[in-house]
Write a protein that holds these residues in place. Structure first.
Motif, PDB file in Angstrom:
ATOM      1  N   GLN A   4       0.835  -1.191   0.000  1.00  0.00           N
ATOM      2  CA  GLN A   4       0.000   0.000   0.000  1.00  0.00           C
ATOM      3  C   GLN A   4       0.879   1.254   0.000  1.00  0.00           C
ATOM      4  O   GLN A   4       1.901   1.308   0.673  1.00  0.00           O
ATOM      5  CB  GLN A   4      -0.898   0.018   1.248  1.00  0.00           C
ATOM      6  CG  GLN A   4      -1.941  -1.085   1.278  1.00  0.00           C
ATOM      7  CD  GLN A   4      -2.911  -0.976   0.123  1.00  0.00           C
ATOM      8  OE1 GLN A   4      -3.512   0.077  -0.110  1.00  0.00           O
ATOM      9  NE2 GLN A   4      -3.064  -2.073  -0.618  1.00  0.00           N
ATOM     10  N   PRO A   5       0.481   2.284  -0.765  1.00  0.00           N
ATOM     11  CA  PRO A   5       1.266   3.523  -0.756  1.00  0.00           C
ATOM     12  C   PRO A   5       1.207   4.202   0.605  1.00  0.00           C
ATOM     13  O   PRO A   5       0.187   4.152   1.292  1.00  0.00           O
ATOM     14  CB  PRO A   5       0.601   4.377  -1.838  1.00  0.00           C
ATOM     15  CG  PRO A   5      -0.759   3.808  -2.025  1.00  0.00           C
ATOM     16  CD  PRO A   5      -0.667   2.357  -1.691  1.00  0.00           C
TER      17      PRO A   5
ATOM     18  N   ALA B 293       0.992   8.425  -6.148  1.00  0.00           N
ATOM     19  CA  ALA B 293       1.179   7.394  -5.119  1.00  0.00           C
ATOM     20  C   ALA B 293       2.674   7.251  -4.850  1.00  0.00           C
ATOM     21  O   ALA B 293       3.471   7.124  -5.780  1.00  0.00           O
ATOM     22  CB  ALA B 293       0.585   6.058  -5.569  1.00  0.00           C
TER      23      ALA B 293
ATOM     24  N   GLU C 165      -7.095   9.734   5.882  1.00  0.00           N
ATOM     25  CA  GLU C 165      -7.600  10.750   4.957  1.00  0.00           C
ATOM     26  C   GLU C 165      -7.442  12.139   5.587  1.00  0.00           C
ATOM     27  O   GLU C 165      -7.986  12.414   6.658  1.00  0.00           O
ATOM     28  CB  GLU C 165      -9.077  10.493   4.638  1.00  0.00           C
ATOM     29  CG  GLU C 165      -9.715  11.523   3.718  1.00  0.00           C
ATOM     30  CD  GLU C 165      -9.038  11.590   2.355  1.00  0.00           C
ATOM     31  OE1 GLU C 165      -8.382  12.618   2.079  1.00  0.00           O
ATOM     32  OE2 GLU C 165      -9.173  10.615   1.577  1.00  0.00           O
TER      33      GLU C 165
ATOM     34  N   ALA D 234      -1.049   8.599  -0.781  1.00  0.00           N
ATOM     35  CA  ALA D 234      -1.952   8.296  -1.906  1.00  0.00           C
ATOM     36  C   ALA D 234      -2.831   9.517  -2.163  1.00  0.00           C
ATOM     37  O   ALA D 234      -3.659   9.890  -1.320  1.00  0.00           O
ATOM     38  CB  ALA D 234      -2.811   7.077  -1.582  1.00  0.00           C
TER      39      ALA D 234
ATOM     40  N   LYS E 176      -4.476  10.734   1.277  1.00  0.00           N
ATOM     41  CA  LYS E 176      -4.263   9.773   2.351  1.00  0.00           C
ATOM     42  C   LYS E 176      -2.774   9.638   2.639  1.00  0.00           C
ATOM     43  O   LYS E 176      -1.974   9.408   1.733  1.00  0.00           O
ATOM     44  CB  LYS E 176      -4.843   8.403   1.980  1.00  0.00           C
ATOM     45  CG  LYS E 176      -6.362   8.385   1.932  1.00  0.00           C
ATOM     46  CD  LYS E 176      -6.896   6.991   1.639  1.00  0.00           C
ATOM     47  CE  LYS E 176      -8.429   6.996   1.622  1.00  0.00           C
ATOM     48  NZ  LYS E 176      -8.957   5.646   1.290  1.00  0.00           N
TER      49      LYS E 176
ATOM     50  N   SER F 207      -8.841  13.575  -2.619  1.00  0.00           N
ATOM     51  CA  SER F 207      -8.443  12.646  -1.562  1.00  0.00           C
ATOM     52  C   SER F 207      -6.932  12.738  -1.342  1.00  0.00           C
ATOM     53  O   SER F 207      -6.161  12.774  -2.298  1.00  0.00           O
ATOM     54  CB  SER F 207      -8.815  11.211  -1.947  1.00  0.00           C
ATOM     55  OG  SER F 207      -8.348  10.295  -0.967  1.00  0.00           O
TER      56      SER F 207
ATOM     57  N   ALA G  89      -5.476  11.511  -4.841  1.00  0.00           N
ATOM     58  CA  ALA G  89      -6.373  11.308  -5.979  1.00  0.00           C
ATOM     59  C   ALA G  89      -7.205  12.561  -6.210  1.00  0.00           C
ATOM     60  O   ALA G  89      -7.850  13.077  -5.282  1.00  0.00           O
ATOM     61  CB  ALA G  89      -7.282  10.103  -5.745  1.00  0.00           C
TER      62      ALA G  89
ATOM     63  N   TYR H 153       5.426   5.054  -2.355  1.00  0.00           N
ATOM     64  CA  TYR H 153       5.434   3.797  -1.606  1.00  0.00           C
ATOM     65  C   TYR H 153       6.490   3.794  -0.499  1.00  0.00           C
ATOM     66  O   TYR H 153       7.456   4.556  -0.551  1.00  0.00           O
ATOM     67  CB  TYR H 153       5.635   2.626  -2.576  1.00  0.00           C
ATOM     68  CG  TYR H 153       4.436   2.436  -3.465  1.00  0.00           C
ATOM     69  CD1 TYR H 153       3.391   1.593  -3.078  1.00  0.00           C
ATOM     70  CD2 TYR H 153       4.307   3.149  -4.647  1.00  0.00           C
ATOM     71  CE1 TYR H 153       2.255   1.446  -3.868  1.00  0.00           C
ATOM     72  CE2 TYR H 153       3.180   3.025  -5.446  1.00  0.00           C
ATOM     73  CZ  TYR H 153       2.159   2.168  -5.047  1.00  0.00           C
ATOM     74  OH  TYR H 153       1.034   2.049  -5.812  1.00  0.00           O
TER      75      TYR H 153
ATOM     76  N   ASN I 109      -2.751  13.514  -8.968  1.00  0.00           N
ATOM     77  CA  ASN I 109      -2.846  12.082  -8.691  1.00  0.00           C
ATOM     78  C   ASN I 109      -1.423  11.543  -8.509  1.00  0.00           C
ATOM     79  O   ASN I 109      -0.592  11.674  -9.407  1.00  0.00           O
ATOM     80  CB  ASN I 109      -3.547  11.344  -9.839  1.00  0.00           C
ATOM     81  CG  ASN I 109      -5.019  11.708  -9.942  1.00  0.00           C
ATOM     82  OD1 ASN I 109      -5.858  11.151  -9.244  1.00  0.00           O
ATOM     83  ND2 ASN I 109      -5.323  12.669 -10.799  1.00  0.00           N
TER      84      ASN I 109
END
Length: 237
Positions: A4-5, A32, A73, A8, A68, A66, A10, A34, A30
């Motif tokens: 999972q990043p 991501a 969030e 993250a 995160k 978004s 978006a 890691y 957008n």
């Protein structure tokens, strides 16, 4: 199961001002990133790099889309949630932001005090050890005025990493340094963060340090773009 990043993002948009003065500064971001990744963000001045970094760091509230960070969030987040999120991060800025009235040791201890979970003795031991790791074990009782620019940034790195943050956010950390000091500082930051398994997002105009990156992202006029030709060239050189 796919990793999972740690960051993250978006469809993130951001604005300054209100009413007829409202101006959009980030457009449909957008992205991501890691765990353990080293990402350099570059682009022209005024393109929104510092704004995006401050949103990721929880230094201001994301408005729409978004965002995160470590699974939380942060878009429309309340201040208490942002404060909690900031504890995952270490910060290094262009200006070292050290307190002139505090010694190197005391400046680094401040990075631990915000967590409120360490005893006085633990804060001393961890701060002293971190300063030793950045090559300033013999300067722990020096004040910022008695340190060189590169040494001040080393103290700032120690303060940022003493809590073993999940994410290190750096905004132009070499801008005020000469070539050798700048390279020494980013090499140190890179090596220590790698040892800790820390993710790095670094904003820079300094083409001399682009080779450190696992990935380079390019922001222009508030939009993430494909890597610019001159950046590709500078990395290949």
């Amino acid at each position: 199961m796919a990793e999972q990043p740690v960051i993250a993002i978006a469809n993130l948009n951001h604005y300054f001002g209100s009413g007829h003065l409202r101006k959009q500064v980030l457009f449909d971001i957008n992205l991501a990133i890691y765990p353990g990744e080293i990402v350099i963000m570059t682009g022209p001045s005024g393109s929104g790099k510092t704004t995006l970094l401050s949103l990721i760091g929880g230094l201001r509230t994301a408005q729409s889309g978004s965002l995160k960070v470590v699974g939380e969030e942060l878009c429309q987040a309340k201040e208490n949630k942002l404060v909690k999120a900031r504890r995952n991060n270490g910060y290094i800025f262009q200006a070292h932001n050290l307190h002139g009235s505090l010694t190197a040791l005391q400046n680094v201890q401040m990075g631990l005090e915000v967590h409120g979970t360490f005893s006085k003795q633990e804060r001393y031991q961890q701060a002293a050890e971190m300063l030793k790791q950045v090559g300033l074990g013999d300067r722990i009782n020096y004040y910022p005025a008695d340190l060189s620019g590169g040494q001040k940034q080393r103290v700032a790195i120690a303060r940022a990493l003493v809590t073993h943050p999940k994410i290190l956010l750096a905004d132009e950390p070499t801008a005020a340094l000469d070539k050798k000091s700048g390279r020494d500082v980013v090499d140190l930051m890179h090596n220590l963060a790698k040892e800790q398994g820390c993710t790095i997002l670094l904003v820079t105009h300094d083409n001399r340090i682009l080779d450190l990156a696992d990935r380079i992202i390019y922001l222009e006029d508030g939009r993430l773009c494909k890597r610019s030709p001159e950046i590709v060239t500078s990395v290949q050189e």
